[in-house]
Design an enzyme around this catalytic site. Structure first.
Site, PDB file in Angstrom:
ATOM      1  N   GLY A  46      -3.298  -8.983 -10.751  1.00  0.00           N
ATOM      2  CA  GLY A  46      -2.629  -8.077 -11.653  1.00  0.00           C
ATOM      3  C   GLY A  46      -1.632  -7.415 -10.772  1.00  0.00           C
ATOM      4  O   GLY A  46      -1.858  -7.249  -9.461  1.00  0.00           O
ATOM      5  N   GLN A  51       4.622  -1.141  -8.329  1.00  0.00           N
ATOM      6  CA  GLN A  51       4.094  -1.644  -7.590  1.00  0.00           C
ATOM      7  C   GLN A  51       5.525  -2.419  -6.643  1.00  0.00           C
ATOM      8  O   GLN A  51       5.110  -2.741  -5.671  1.00  0.00           O
ATOM      9  CB  GLN A  51       2.981  -2.422  -7.544  1.00  0.00           C
ATOM     10  N   CYS A  88      -6.587  -3.273  -4.205  1.00  0.00           N
ATOM     11  CA  CYS A  88      -5.098  -3.171  -4.783  1.00  0.00           C
ATOM     12  C   CYS A  88      -3.988  -3.820  -3.672  1.00  0.00           C
ATOM     13  O   CYS A  88      -4.227  -3.253  -2.544  1.00  0.00           O
ATOM     14  CB  CYS A  88      -4.868  -1.713  -5.028  1.00  0.00           C
ATOM     15  N   LEU A  89      -3.258  -4.427  -4.213  1.00  0.00           N
ATOM     16  CA  LEU A  89      -1.964  -4.799  -3.174  1.00  0.00           C
ATOM     17  C   LEU A  89      -1.331  -3.871  -2.393  1.00  0.00           C
ATOM     18  O   LEU A  89      -0.656  -3.778  -1.425  1.00  0.00           O
ATOM     19  CB  LEU A  89      -1.052  -5.835  -4.121  1.00  0.00           C
ATOM     20  N   HIS A 130      -6.919  -1.173 -14.308  1.00  0.00           N
ATOM     21  CA  HIS A 130      -6.310  -0.979 -13.098  1.00  0.00           C
ATOM     22  C   HIS A 130      -4.994  -0.901 -13.256  1.00  0.00           C
ATOM     23  O   HIS A 130      -4.017   0.092 -12.774  1.00  0.00           O
ATOM     24  CB  HIS A 130      -7.162  -2.091 -12.236  1.00  0.00           C
ATOM     25  N   GLU A 131      -4.279  -1.602 -14.027  1.00  0.00           N
ATOM     26  CA  GLU A 131      -2.702  -1.658 -13.937  1.00  0.00           C
ATOM     27  C   GLU A 131      -2.162  -0.535 -14.884  1.00  0.00           C
ATOM     28  O   GLU A 131      -1.064  -0.306 -14.673  1.00  0.00           O
ATOM     29  CB  GLU A 131      -2.457  -3.150 -14.622  1.00  0.00           C
ATOM     30  N   HIS A 134      -1.836   2.297 -12.826  1.00  0.00           N
ATOM     31  CA  HIS A 134      -0.800   2.421 -12.114  1.00  0.00           C
ATOM     32  C   HIS A 134       0.471   2.959 -12.748  1.00  0.00           C
ATOM     33  O   HIS A 134       1.168   3.684 -12.440  1.00  0.00           O
ATOM     34  CB  HIS A 134      -0.264   0.894 -11.749  1.00  0.00           C
TER      35      HIS A 134
END
Ligand code: CO
Length: 158
Positions: A46, A51, A88-89, A130-131, A134
Site C-alpha cells: 500500500g 508518502q 511502513c515504507l 494503515h493508508e 496516512h
C-alpha cells in the site's frame, strides 16, 4: 510513468491531513501511475500520496490481486478486530503489532470519477486502515506496541 521518492518519517508532510481531490485531471492520473510503479518497485502492499510528497487524499493498495486506486476514500464500516505486525515504507526497518478491524468497508472515487466501494478483510483491511491513517497524518508507529527492528524477510511494507 516514473518511480517517485518515498518520504520518510520526520518529514512534515506525513503529519498533515491530506486534502480532498476536487478534480481528477491528467496530473492525478500520472500520480496514480507513478504511485503504482513506485509500490511495485518497493514491493509494498500500500502507498498513500503523501508518502511520495503529494498532500492529496489518494492511496493505492495491492495485496496480490492487482492495484486498487482510491481517491477521497472514506471508511464507512468496520467490524471485528485483528492484531498483526505492520511496517511502513516511510518508516524503514521498523515493525510493530497494530490492532485493526478485521473487516473494513470503504468508499472512494476511481480514476474515472465513479463512486466505488471495496470490502477488505485480513491484510486488505489492514492496508485500508494503515493508508487511511496516512491521509490523516498518522503513522503505524503511533498505534503500534512492541516496536522493534525488522529483518528484511519480516518487513511488510504498507
Ligand atoms: Co505506511
Amino acid at each position: 510513468m516514473a518511480i517517485r521518492n518515498i518520504v520518510h518519517e520526520g518529514d512534515d508532510i506525513l503529519r498533515k491531513r491530506a486534502k480532498e481531490v476536487p478534480e481528477i485531471n491528467a496530473r492525478i492520473i500520472m500520480l496514480l501511475e507513478d504511485m503504482a510503479d513506485t509500490l511495485k518497485e518497493q514491493e509494498g502492499v500500500g502507498l498513500a500520496a503523501n508518502q511520495v510528497g503529494v498532500l492529496k487524499r489518494i492511496f493505492i493498495a495491492d495485496v496480490g490481486d492487482g492495484v486498487i486506486e482510491l481517491i477521497n476514500p472514506e471508511i464507512i464500516e468496520v467490524r471485528g478486530k485483528q492484531e498483526e505486525e505492520e511496517g511502513c515504507l516511510s518508516v524503514p526497518g521498523i515493525i510493530g503489532m497494530v490492532e485493526r478491524p478485521e473487516y473494513v468497508k470503504i468508499s472512494a472515487l476511481n480514476r474515472s470519477g465513479k463512486s466505488v466501494i471495496y470490502e477488505g478483510t485480513e491484510l486488505l483491511a489492514r492496508v485500508f486502515c494503515h493508508e487511511h491513517d496516512h491521509l490523516e497524518g498518522m503513522l503505524f508507529i503511533d498505534k503500534a506496541k512492541d516496536l522493534r527492528s525488522a529483518s528484511d524477510e519480516e518487513e511488510e511494507d504498507l
